[in-house]
Enzyme design. Structure first.
Site, PDB file in Angstrom:
ATOM      1  N   HIS A 125      38.773 -20.830  14.272  1.00  0.00           N
ATOM      2  CA  HIS A 125      38.409 -20.572  12.877  1.00  0.00           C
ATOM      3  C   HIS A 125      37.975 -19.132  12.676  1.00  0.00           C
ATOM      4  O   HIS A 125      37.830 -18.355  13.636  1.00  0.00           O
ATOM      5  CB  HIS A 125      37.299 -21.527  12.430  1.00  0.00           C
ATOM      6  CG  HIS A 125      36.000 -21.377  13.160  1.00  0.00           C
ATOM      7  ND1 HIS A 125      35.082 -20.376  12.890  1.00  0.00           N
ATOM      8  CD2 HIS A 125      35.456 -22.096  14.177  1.00  0.00           C
ATOM      9  CE1 HIS A 125      34.035 -20.503  13.680  1.00  0.00           C
ATOM     10  NE2 HIS A 125      34.241 -21.531  14.480  1.00  0.00           N
ATOM     11  N   CYS A 178      33.801 -23.674  19.866  1.00  0.00           N
ATOM     12  CA  CYS A 178      34.925 -23.251  19.030  1.00  0.00           C
ATOM     13  C   CYS A 178      35.358 -21.838  19.407  1.00  0.00           C
ATOM     14  O   CYS A 178      34.682 -21.136  20.152  1.00  0.00           O
ATOM     15  CB  CYS A 178      34.546 -23.307  17.562  1.00  0.00           C
ATOM     16  SG  CYS A 178      34.389 -24.979  16.902  1.00  0.00           S
TER      17      CYS A 178
END
Length: 211
Positions: free
Chosen positions: A166, A182
């Protein structure tokens, strides 16, 4: 646009909450598992409400997006993440790959495995799952997507895991081990990657370099 203002107004409430990078106790058996003992925590240095535009990219230094020589037996289009190097590659074939600088999981939150891109979202919202709310009832029930959301401009969801590739509203953290599992890119770079990576793309996560 008013949802972005709302997200910024809720910044204080969301101070513990970079959503998708937090660990969960259950994952599909076919998916890679994060290291044992992970605990729910906010990503170090995240600032919900801090505004960063979609156009921000890394343009100088080793983490700038660039075409590089890259030996791989994987098919063109495959995404390979080398966590220890802080790079994400899209295999181009003919010994080349497009390389992006990334931020990765800090010590204890690193993982490796094979997944596929299962979903894509622009300016993703965050809705913590019921299991997380039971353990952390003070978390916001919803944080709208927008320039003030720490998830950034785009998100690529990795299989059935809670992890994503992301954007970030803190591009200065690219190249650091700072997240809870992440992989983050500057907003301009995740927007570029988003257009190049279709649903179903094979994603290989390697923590250490391989020969």
């Amino acid at each position: 646009m008013t949802s972005w203002t709302t997200a910024r107004a809720r910044a204080g409430l969301a101070a513990a909450a970079l959503a998708a990078c937090l660990s969960m106790p259950q994952m599909a058996l076919s998916q890679p598992r994060p290291p044992a003992g992970m605990q729910e925590t906010m990503d170090i240095g995240d600032e919900p409400g801090r505004v960063s535009t979609e156009e921000v990219s890394i343009t100088e230094g080793p983490y700038a997006r660039q075409m590089v020589l890259y030996r791989s037996s994987e098919a063109p289009g495959t995404v390979i993440i080398q966590s220890s190097e802080r790079f994400l590659y899209i295999v181009q074939g003919n010994g080349r790959a497009l390389r992006y600088g990334i931020g990765v999981g800090r010590e204890g939150f690193q993982w490796s495995g094979l997944v596929q891109v299962s979903r894509k979202a622009e300016w993703p919202d965050w809705r913590p799952p019921p299991e997380m709310l039971q353990r952390q009832p003070y978390l916001p029930r919803f944080m709208a997507g927008g320039p003030g959301n720490p998830m950034g401009a785009r998100a690529l969801y990795l299989g059935s895991t809670v992890f994503r590739i992301h954007g970030t509203n803190q591009p200065e953290t690219i190249g650091e081990a700072i997240s809870s599992g992440c992989f983050r890119l500057a907003n301009g770079d995740i927007a570029d990657l988003y257009e190049r990576v279709p649903l179903g793309t094979k994603v290989i996560i390697r923590h250490k370099a391989t020969l």
